[in-house]
Structure formats: C-alpha cells, structure tokens
Scaffold this active site. Structure first.
Site, PDB file in Angstrom:
ATOM      1  N   ASP A 158       0.807  -1.203   0.000  1.00 27.80           N
ATOM      2  CA  ASP A 158       0.000   0.000   0.000  1.00 27.80           C
ATOM      3  C   ASP A 158       0.853   1.271   0.000  1.00 27.80           C
ATOM      4  OD1 ASP A 158      -1.967   1.858   0.370  1.00 27.80           O
ATOM      5  OD2 ASP A 158      -2.467   1.238   2.416  1.00 27.80           O
ATOM      6  N   ASP A 338      -1.887   6.298  -4.772  1.00 30.39           N
ATOM      7  CA  ASP A 338      -2.193   5.345  -3.703  1.00 30.39           C
ATOM      8  C   ASP A 338      -2.582   3.967  -4.261  1.00 30.39           C
ATOM      9  OD1 ASP A 338      -3.151   3.959  -1.545  1.00 30.39           O
ATOM     10  OD2 ASP A 338      -4.685   5.424  -0.979  1.00 30.39           O
TER      11      ASP A 338
END
Ligand SMILES: *[C@@H]1O[C@H](CO)[C@@H](O)[C@H](O)[C@H]1NC(C)=O
Length: 461
Positions: A158, A338
């Site tokens: 992530d 992201d």
C-alpha cells in the site's frame, strides 16, 4: 447541492456502522526465478460485474475503505507532526454518523431508502468477502515471510499508508476466525515484544489493534531484520473472509501509527536494497511490484519524474492537470498516488466542474459521488504533471460499467469525495493501471529529492 458535505458524507457514513473499515486487494509474492526482486500481485478488485454492469455495492465499499484509511492516516499525521497541513481535516465520523442516522429515520427520501436496502444486503453478504477472489488461494505461494523460521503471509502493498501489521495467531474470533494465514510471534526465534500497542481507531469505533513486535520480514528473498510490526488481535468486521493477512505500508514515516521506519526504508538502511526506488505495474493479469528500481520490461522510454511533497507523509505530486480530449479542464492541483485505493477521487467542486464538461454527464449517486456518461461516448480522460506528458486513462478503465443491464448510461471511475485531504486528488489503481509508476526516496536524506515517476506502458504485442 448534491455534494455539500457534511450531509452527503453523513448519509454515506450510516453504512460505516455496519461495514467497518477494511483493506484492499492482496498481492501474493513468488520467488523470482532469476533471484530478482519482483513481487507478483494478484488481480485487483473491480466494482464492475462480469456482465459489464456497475456494482454499486462494491463501489460503496471501496469508498468507505478509502475514507477510513485516510482518516487513520490523518490522525497519525496530526500526532507525528505539528498538526495537519492547511486544508486537511479529520472528519468527525462518529457525529456525522449520528446525524445521518437521525436523518434516515425522519425522512423517507427514496435515496436514503436505497441506503437501507444496501445495508440489508451488506448484512446478508457479510462485509469484506469480495476483496479478493478466493480462487487465488491455490496460487498463494507467498514468499512474504515473517519471523524465523519464516511464516508465510499474504500482505497488501500500500503506497497510501506506512505501517506493517499482520493478523496475530491469537486472534481467533470474529473476522479472524476464517483467516488461514496468521503470524505467531511465539514461534519465531527472532521476534521481540516491544512496549506499547498499535491501534488504528477509525471514526466509527471499529479498530485494528494489537501488540507491537520487531521481527525479520522477508519479501522475495530480501530480509529486513528488526522490522517493527503489529500482530493485531483485534480486527474490524470488514476483514471477514478476506484472504489478506495484513498490510505493508510503502508511504512515508510521518503517517506511521507505529512511529517506526517502514519496511522498504529499513531495507535501504540495512543495505539489502541498493536503489531507493520501487516500481508498480498494475494490470488485470500479471501485476508486479519491483523492489530496488523499476522494471523496464513493463514501460517505454524513461519515467518522467516529478518532485514529491513528502511533508504530509504521502506520495504527493503537485501541479497536476486533468484533460478531457484536447482540453485542460482543471490544473495546478496536487495528487496522491495510492496503490491501496481502487478508484480516483477529487474534491466535490472540482469533480463537478470536470463532469460539467463531459457531454451528457449526470449525477448518479450524489451521496457517493458517482457520475454517469453515455456509454457510447466514454470521455477521453488524461492526467499530466508539471505540463509533462499526458497519461490517458484507457476507456475500459475509466468506464466502471453500465448503471444496469441494457442501460446506455455508464459510471465514471472518477468520483467526488471529501476525504479530508484538502485540495489533493486521490488517484488509485485506475490511474496506476494506466501507466508505470516509480516511487523514489532521496539519495542522502529520504525527503530531499524524492520523486514519483510516470512512464507509458509498453504496448502488449
Ligand atoms: C457486487 O459486489 C458485492 C460485494 O462487494 C458482491 O458480493 C456481489 O456478488 C457483486 N455482485 C455481482 C452481481 O457480482
């Protein structure tokens, strides 16, 4: 008026009560035969059904997940720095939820009725079940190993968070019950208990928390020693039936809840990764994370690098533009890249302005920020930074599907959302699937000269 928060957000948040925060698509890692540094990632969750219709339920889940994650990030940022940067704000999810619930009871606005219906569906289905195709389980040869001897886990990579946490063997009830891969610190010779507790408290009171350890963490053969991690014993419902057993954050230390150096930077510090860069190739098939550089197998030319404003803990690139065909619709806005977010989100006013230029575009779901456009005219949307190259979002990525079977209206992958990130747009996998993205820390000091690079994908023959 559609997007005037807090109401629209409030209404959305009623669902949070029933569908607490969860994580995103999980990657699996496989030892590269050349002894290289690639980590294979599985296909990502898409809010489009197999028949080409938009899956509203899945999209709403994705929105919550994103909101929850970034609320937690902002809490950490506030705690770790001198307060939040201008424009960023922590949304009081709990009070909004109360307001929204009150509103729902008072009013029988058909849309809110829809929310009830969805809520029932969520209850029935159980939250989180769709985050990863469990069919992949057979393929999870995971060489993400925690401890000595290494315990095999499935983690989510992530770029939008900075902590490493895994499910503790001791967590056996609730959403933990179905997890097959967990971490047992007592079985690792190299685990050491650290003082304190890791807690991510989401606004809706769901938490992920547990004791903190240091241990060895090996990814595709690269071993980092004394990596701080949490072995969580409390997990929000959103993780139910989700094969992920944890998250590995690749963003900056400023948004770390553990307040410890993230895995990648530790690998650099310990000299096991030489180049302070990693590259993401996200695709429907054969996604890959490259540690310690970029993998030219997947892109053309050289990446176009842009300065990163890392003060806020994110991979944040300023001065972006959004294009519609030949036209620049909006410019000079910051973007956060992201990999743990699926869709693309912009501040409500900006997104509204964007769609006002898209022929035939209409609000689909004001609460969740989705818009439609005529399916036979998918807008050609592109992003660029610092007036550089245009990176087009291919129509098959921008189009999330028809509103229902046989409909000629389709949903756009850019949604309006007030996540608390100020003027920043949050660009997830829809963008990342449209280009090759490289994330590089500074040579001497990590935040001096940090950049994100974008390159055109190699055309598949
Ligand atoms: C839509 O998504 C939900 C939850 O994310 C899933 O359970 C459901 O099966 C999906 N619907 C279809 C028609 O695939």
């Amino acid at each position: 008026m559609y997007f005037n928060t807090p109401y629209s957000l409030a209404a959305s948040l009623t669902l949070v009560l029933f569908m607490p925060c969860s994580v995103s698509a999980a990657p699996w890692a496989r030892r590269d035969l050349d002894g290289g540094l690639q980590v294979s990632l599985p296909d990502r969750l898409s809010p489009t059904n197999d028949d080409g219709t938009f899956n509203h339920t899945a999209a709403i889940r994705l929105n919550y997940k994103t909101l929850c994650k970034h609320q937690a990030n902002l809490h950490n940022l506030q705690e770790n720095t001198d307060g939040l940067p201008e424009g960023m704000k922590i949304i009081d999810v709990a009070s909004l939820t109360r307001q929204a619930t009150a509103h729902v009871r008072r009013d029988d606005n058909p849309f809110i009725g829809g929310t009830h219906a969805l809520r029932r569906r969520f209850k029935k289905e159980g939250a989180g079940e769709t985050l990863t195709d469990v069919g992949y389980d057979t393929e999870w040869k995971g060489n993400i190993l925690v401890g000595d001897p290494g315990q095999d886990l499935q983690l989510d990579f992530d770029t939008g968070s900075s902590d490493l946490w895994v499910i503790n063997e001791a967590c056996t009830t609730g959403p933990c019950a179905k997890k097959t891969k967990k971490y047992d610190p007592s079985k690792s010779d190299s685990s050491e208990r650290q003082p304190g507790t890791f807690t991510i408290q989401y606004g809706d009171k769901s938490t992920v928390s547990g004791p903190i350890y240091t241990d060895e963490v090996t990814i595709t053969g690269i071993t980092v020693k004394n990596q701080a991690l949490s072995a969580v014993t409390e997990l929000s419902e959103g993780f139910l039936r989700d094969p992920i057993s944890g998250i590995i954050g690749l963003a900056w230390p400023d948004i770390s809840n553990l307040k410890k150096t993230p895995w990648f930077l530790n690998a650099v510090e310990q000299g096991v990764i030489k180049k302070r860069e990693f590259g993401f190739y996200l695709s429907k098939k054969g996604s890959e994370l490259y540690l310690g550089g970029t993998d030219p197998k997947h892109y053309e030319g050289t990446p176009e690098y842009h300065e990163v404003d890392s003060k806020e803990g994110f991979w944040k690139v300023k001065n972006a533009r959004i294009h519609l065909g030949e036209e620049v619709v909006l410019k000079e806005f910051p973007t956060i890249i992201d990999s743990g977010t699926t869709l693309m989100y912009g501040p409500p006013d900006a997104v509204k302005e964007f769609y006002s230029k898209v022929e035939g575009a209409k609000v689909y779901d004001g609460e969740q920020g989705f818009y439609t456009f005529p399916c036979d005219k998918v807008p050609e949307v592109a992003f660029s930074w610092d007036e550089g190259k245009k990176f087009v979002i291919p129509p098959e990525h921008f189009n999330l599907g028809t509103t229902e079977e046989g409909s000629s209206s389709c949903i756009g992958a850019l949604a309006a959302s007030d996540i608390g990130l100020g003027k920043a747009w949050l660009l997830g996998d829809i963008l990342m699937k449209s280009l090759y993205a490289a994330f590089r820390f500074g040579e001497k000091e990590i935040n001096k000269g940090a950049v994100v690079g974008f390159a055109k994908l190699k055309q598949k023959k």
